[in-house]
Design a protein around this motif. Structure first.
Motif, PDB file in Angstrom:
ATOM      1  N   ASN A  12       0.794  -1.235   0.000  1.00  0.00           N
ATOM      2  CA  ASN A  12       0.000   0.000   0.000  1.00  0.00           C
ATOM      3  C   ASN A  12       0.824   1.282   0.000  1.00  0.00           C
ATOM      4  OD1 ASN A  12      -2.572  -1.202  -0.044  1.00  0.00           O
ATOM      5  ND2 ASN A  12      -2.506  -1.546   2.158  1.00  0.00           N
ATOM      6  N   GLN A  13       2.024   1.228   0.582  1.00  0.00           N
ATOM      7  CA  GLN A  13       2.788   2.463   0.773  1.00  0.00           C
ATOM      8  C   GLN A  13       4.140   2.496   0.071  1.00  0.00           C
ATOM      9  OE1 GLN A  13       2.888   3.219   4.987  1.00  0.00           O
ATOM     10  NE2 GLN A  13       0.683   3.020   5.180  1.00  0.00           N
ATOM     11  N   GLY A  14       4.517   1.419  -0.573  1.00  0.00           N
ATOM     12  CA  GLY A  14       5.789   1.393  -1.295  1.00  0.00           C
ATOM     13  C   GLY A  14       6.763   0.391  -0.709  1.00  0.00           C
ATOM     14  N   ASN A  15       7.630  -0.103  -1.566  1.00  0.00           N
ATOM     15  CA  ASN A  15       8.577  -1.154  -1.215  1.00  0.00           C
ATOM     16  C   ASN A  15       9.928  -0.588  -0.821  1.00  0.00           C
ATOM     17  OD1 ASN A  15       7.168  -3.769  -1.901  1.00  0.00           O
ATOM     18  ND2 ASN A  15       6.778  -2.567  -3.738  1.00  0.00           N
ATOM     19  N   PRO A  16      10.713  -1.367  -0.059  1.00  0.00           N
ATOM     20  CA  PRO A  16      12.078  -0.926   0.237  1.00  0.00           C
ATOM     21  C   PRO A  16      12.894  -0.875  -1.058  1.00  0.00           C
ATOM     22  CG  PRO A  16      11.716  -3.168   1.041  1.00  0.00           C
ATOM     23  CD  PRO A  16      10.405  -2.677   0.515  1.00  0.00           C
ATOM     24  N   SER A  17      13.896  -0.039  -1.079  1.00  0.00           N
ATOM     25  CA  SER A  17      14.753   0.077  -2.262  1.00  0.00           C
ATOM     26  C   SER A  17      15.575  -1.186  -2.447  1.00  0.00           C
ATOM     27  CB  SER A  17      15.699   1.269  -2.115  1.00  0.00           C
ATOM     28  OG  SER A  17      14.963   2.459  -2.061  1.00  0.00           O
ATOM     29  N   PRO A  18      15.711  -1.639  -3.696  1.00  0.00           N
ATOM     30  CA  PRO A  18      16.553  -2.818  -3.949  1.00  0.00           C
ATOM     31  C   PRO A  18      18.032  -2.442  -3.851  1.00  0.00           C
ATOM     32  CG  PRO A  18      15.747  -1.928  -6.017  1.00  0.00           C
ATOM     33  CD  PRO A  18      15.104  -1.123  -4.924  1.00  0.00           C
ATOM     34  N   ASN A  19      18.882  -3.447  -3.743  1.00  0.00           N
ATOM     35  CA  ASN A  19      20.336  -3.208  -3.700  1.00  0.00           C
ATOM     36  C   ASN A  19      20.844  -2.687  -5.037  1.00  0.00           C
ATOM     37  OD1 ASN A  19      20.335  -4.141  -1.078  1.00  0.00           O
ATOM     38  ND2 ASN A  19      20.964  -6.211  -1.638  1.00  0.00           N
ATOM     39  N   LYS A  20      20.175  -3.079  -6.131  1.00  0.00           N
ATOM     40  CA  LYS A  20      20.531  -2.616  -7.478  1.00  0.00           C
ATOM     41  C   LYS A  20      19.294  -2.709  -8.342  1.00  0.00           C
ATOM     42  CE  LYS A  20      21.897  -7.144  -9.153  1.00  0.00           C
ATOM     43  NZ  LYS A  20      22.822  -7.971  -9.845  1.00  0.00           N
ATOM     44  N   ARG A  21      19.350  -2.145  -9.537  1.00  0.00           N
ATOM     45  CA  ARG A  21      18.250  -2.231 -10.499  1.00  0.00           C
ATOM     46  C   ARG A  21      18.774  -2.802 -11.814  1.00  0.00           C
ATOM     47  NH1 ARG A  21      13.303  -2.667 -10.109  1.00  0.00           N
ATOM     48  NH2 ARG A  21      12.951  -1.610 -12.057  1.00  0.00           N
ATOM     49  N   VAL A  22      17.958  -3.620 -12.461  1.00  0.00           N
ATOM     50  CA  VAL A  22      18.236  -4.130 -13.803  1.00  0.00           C
ATOM     51  C   VAL A  22      17.003  -3.797 -14.638  1.00  0.00           C
ATOM     52  CG1 VAL A  22      18.593  -6.178 -15.227  1.00  0.00           C
ATOM     53  CG2 VAL A  22      19.740  -5.990 -13.004  1.00  0.00           C
ATOM     54  N   GLU A  23      17.210  -3.014 -15.694  1.00  0.00           N
ATOM     55  CA  GLU A  23      16.098  -2.634 -16.553  1.00  0.00           C
ATOM     56  C   GLU A  23      16.452  -2.949 -17.994  1.00  0.00           C
ATOM     57  OE1 GLU A  23      14.591   1.277 -15.724  1.00  0.00           O
ATOM     58  OE2 GLU A  23      14.904   1.018 -13.577  1.00  0.00           O
TER      59      GLU A  23
END
Length: 147
Positions: A12-23
């Protein structure tokens, strides 16, 4: 240890930030994944229940995302749920998995995705074993087991 109230708060309020992102673009994912892997992880598909031998395997090991190889689950948290999909009680880290409210098919559920690359993994439910009562119901196709 995550609890159902934590899952609802993240959804409902947002997720913790990941250690890295892959897009990557859909075309890039199509080139890297099989047709079934792409359908499940990128298009939010679901494999047929009991279609994977991974459901009944409980050997020690770690499970990573099939798309980006982010560590998601440990076999120590795997249990037999009888659901037809591999089930876990916890991810390896609180920020490994992201949670999203899913109102598809006339139901309200919590979808789980890889927090690194947004790959659809499955859903989490509050009907798992103690002590936290969580059941991460995961498409086997979205996982790769490290030996």
């Amino acid at each position: 240890m995550l609890k159902w109230s934590d899952i609802i708060q993240y959804a409902n309020q947002g997720n913790p930030s990941p250690n890295k992102r892959v897009e990557k673009s859909n075309q890039e994912w199509k080139e890297l994944l099989t047709e079934e892997e792409f359908k499940i992880t990128r298009l939010k598909g679901t494999e047929r229940a009991f279609s994977s031998e991974l459901c009944s395997k409980f050997d020690p090991g770690k499970y990573v995302c099939i798309c980006c190889e982010t560590l998601l689950f440990d076999a120590e948290e795997k249990f037999e749920s009888g659901s037809g999909w591999p089930s876990f009680t916890q991810p390896v880290e609180n920020n490994a998995v992201a949670y999203h409210k899913d109102e598809s098919f006339g139901m309200v559920r919590v979808e789980i995705t890889c927090n690194t690359c947004d790959a659809h993994l499955g859903h989490v439910f509050p009907d798992g074993p103690e002590p936290n009562g969580l059941r991460y119901c995961v498409n086997a196709v979205s996982l790769k087991k490290l030996e």
